[in-house]
Design a protein around this motif. Structure first.
Motif, short mmCIF file in Angstrom:
data_model
loop_
_atom_site.label_atom_id
_atom_site.label_comp_id
_atom_site.label_asym_id
_atom_site.label_seq_id
_atom_site.Cartn_x
_atom_site.Cartn_y
_atom_site.Cartn_z
N ILE A 1 0.86 -1.19 0.00
CA ILE A 1 0.00 0.00 0.00
C ILE A 1 0.89 1.23 0.00
O ILE A 1 1.81 1.34 0.82
N LYS A 2 0.63 2.16 -0.92
CA LYS A 2 1.33 3.44 -0.96
C LYS A 2 0.31 4.57 -0.88
O LYS A 2 -0.64 4.62 -1.67
N ILE A 3 0.53 5.48 0.08
CA ILE A 3 -0.29 6.68 0.23
C ILE A 3 0.70 7.84 0.05
O ILE A 3 1.47 8.16 0.95
N LEU A 4 0.73 8.47 -1.13
CA LEU A 4 1.79 9.40 -1.50
C LEU A 4 1.27 10.75 -2.00
O LEU A 4 0.43 10.79 -2.92
N GLY A 5 1.77 11.82 -1.42
CA GLY A 5 1.55 13.17 -1.96
C GLY A 5 0.11 13.63 -1.96
O GLY A 5 -0.29 14.41 -2.80
N ASN A 6 -0.67 13.17 -1.00
CA ASN A 6 -2.09 13.52 -0.94
C ASN A 6 -2.34 14.64 0.07
O ASN A 6 -1.51 14.93 0.92
N ARG A 7 -3.52 15.23 -0.03
CA ARG A 7 -4.06 16.09 1.03
C ARG A 7 -5.26 15.35 1.59
O ARG A 7 -6.24 15.11 0.87
N LEU A 8 -5.18 14.97 2.87
CA LEU A 8 -6.24 14.22 3.52
C LEU A 8 -6.82 15.07 4.64
O LEU A 8 -6.07 15.54 5.49
N GLU A 9 -8.15 15.25 4.65
CA GLU A 9 -8.79 16.10 5.64
C GLU A 9 -10.06 15.46 6.18
O GLU A 9 -10.87 14.96 5.41
N ASN A 10 -10.19 15.52 7.51
CA ASN A 10 -11.38 15.01 8.18
C ASN A 10 -11.73 15.97 9.32
O ASN A 10 -11.04 16.00 10.33
N PRO A 11 -12.82 16.74 9.19
CA PRO A 11 -13.18 17.70 10.23
C PRO A 11 -13.83 17.05 11.45
O PRO A 11 -14.06 17.72 12.45
N PHE A 12 -14.10 15.75 11.38
CA PHE A 12 -14.78 15.07 12.47
C PHE A 12 -13.79 14.51 13.48
O PHE A 12 -12.65 14.21 13.16
N THR A 13 -14.24 14.30 14.70
CA THR A 13 -13.37 13.81 15.77
C THR A 13 -13.25 12.30 15.78
O THR A 13 -12.46 11.74 16.51
N GLN A 14 -14.05 11.62 14.99
CA GLN A 14 -13.98 10.17 14.86
C GLN A 14 -13.82 9.86 13.39
O GLN A 14 -14.54 10.38 12.57
N THR A 15 -13.01 9.06 12.93
CA THR A 15 -11.99 8.36 13.66
C THR A 15 -10.63 8.87 13.21
O THR A 15 -9.84 9.31 14.01
N SER A 16 -10.34 8.85 11.89
CA SER A 16 -8.98 9.14 11.47
C SER A 16 -8.90 9.63 10.03
O SER A 16 -9.87 9.59 9.29
N LEU A 17 -7.68 10.02 9.69
CA LEU A 17 -7.36 10.22 8.28
C LEU A 17 -6.99 8.88 7.66
O LEU A 17 -7.41 8.56 6.56
N MET A 18 -6.17 8.10 8.38
CA MET A 18 -5.74 6.79 7.90
C MET A 18 -5.82 5.78 9.03
O MET A 18 -5.22 6.00 10.08
N LEU A 19 -6.53 4.71 8.80
CA LEU A 19 -6.65 3.64 9.78
C LEU A 19 -6.03 2.38 9.18
O LEU A 19 -6.51 1.87 8.17
N PHE A 20 -4.95 1.92 9.80
CA PHE A 20 -4.35 0.64 9.47
C PHE A 20 -4.53 -0.22 10.71
O PHE A 20 -3.76 -0.14 11.66
N LYS A 21 -5.59 -1.03 10.72
CA LYS A 21 -5.93 -1.84 11.89
C LYS A 21 -6.23 -3.26 11.42
O LYS A 21 -7.19 -3.50 10.70
N ALA A 22 -5.40 -4.18 11.83
CA ALA A 22 -5.43 -5.56 11.34
C ALA A 22 -6.58 -6.35 11.96
O ALA A 22 -6.36 -7.34 12.65
N ASP A 23 -7.80 -5.94 11.72
CA ASP A 23 -8.97 -6.64 12.26
C ASP A 23 -9.31 -7.91 11.49
O ASP A 23 -9.80 -8.87 12.08
N GLN A 24 -9.10 -7.91 10.17
CA GLN A 24 -9.55 -9.03 9.35
C GLN A 24 -8.40 -9.80 8.72
O GLN A 24 -8.63 -10.80 8.05
N GLY A 25 -7.18 -9.33 8.90
CA GLY A 25 -6.00 -9.99 8.33
C GLY A 25 -4.78 -9.13 8.58
O GLY A 25 -4.89 -7.98 9.03
N ASP A 26 -3.61 -9.68 8.26
CA ASP A 26 -2.37 -8.93 8.45
C ASP A 26 -2.30 -7.74 7.48
O ASP A 26 -2.82 -7.81 6.37
N ILE A 27 -1.65 -6.69 7.95
CA ILE A 27 -1.35 -5.52 7.12
C ILE A 27 0.17 -5.37 7.15
O ILE A 27 0.77 -5.37 8.22
N HIS A 28 0.77 -5.25 5.98
CA HIS A 28 2.23 -5.15 5.95
C HIS A 28 2.70 -4.36 4.74
O HIS A 28 1.97 -4.19 3.77
#
Length: 181
Positions: free
Chosen positions: A74-101
């Motif tokens: 996974i590559k997240i490159l050169g972006n503008r990421l915006e979230n005005p809300f307090t939940q949850t995130s700009l980027m969530l990498f959470k291995a709930d359903q399988g490994d993330i690497h």
């Protein structure tokens, strides 16, 4: 995904649950929220089914001060990421359903969310987030254009994993002061 200006009519804007995902040079902003308890992620990953060399993305990272060569799922490159809300995130990498690497997050302008970046293993340790690189990103903060004083409501990042991502060159957009891991 390349060069998108995208908002979304549901909770999350982009999902990256497979190998060979690249989100590049895009403006992803304003996830849709109807209730105060929304759990919006601009980019969400709960597993990354990727075999390096088969479904990965190879090559150098353009626009960063450090040269990173190699394969990434996974590559997240050169972006503008915006979230005005307090939940949850700009980027969530959470291995709930399988490994993330083999994740690369580099050269982005980040603003908001409860946290800018979550890097979590599965709650009971079944799956893991490993081999991440968070490099040369800039976080906006209030009152100089950002939504929150800490970058996100709570902080720029939250880590709960056995193997933390490499963290280098991440700075505040207003002062260019380094943000420690």
């Amino acid at each position: 995904m390349r060069r998108l200006n995208r908002t979304h009519s549901s909770g999350d804007i982009a999902r990256a649950n497979w190998g060979g995902v690249a989100i590049i040079d895009s403006w992803l902003h304003d996830p849709y929220c109807v209730q105060e308890t929304c759990h919006n992620d601009v980019i969400q990953t709960t597993e990354a089914n990727c075999v390096l060399g088969t479904s990965s993305i190879d090559g150098l990272v353009a626009g960063t001060t450090d040269k990173v060569e190699g394969s990434f799922c996974i590559k997240i490159l050169g972006n503008r990421l915006e979230n005005p809300f307090t939940q949850t995130s700009l980027m969530l990498f959470k291995a709930d359903q399988g490994d993330i690497h083999d994740v690369l997050v580099a050269g982005n302008l980040l603003n908001g969310g409860g946290y800018g970046l979550y890097w979590y293993d599965h709650n009971v340790g079944t799956y893991h987030s490993t081999h991440g690189t968070v490099l040369d990103n800039k976080w906006m903060r209030a009152p100089t254009g950002g939504y929150f004083v800490k970058g996100g409501l709570n902080n720029t990042h939250a880590f709960r994993a056995a193997l933390l991502p490499t963290w280098s060159g991440n700075r505040w957009a207003d002062t260019l002061a380094r943000i420690p891991r």
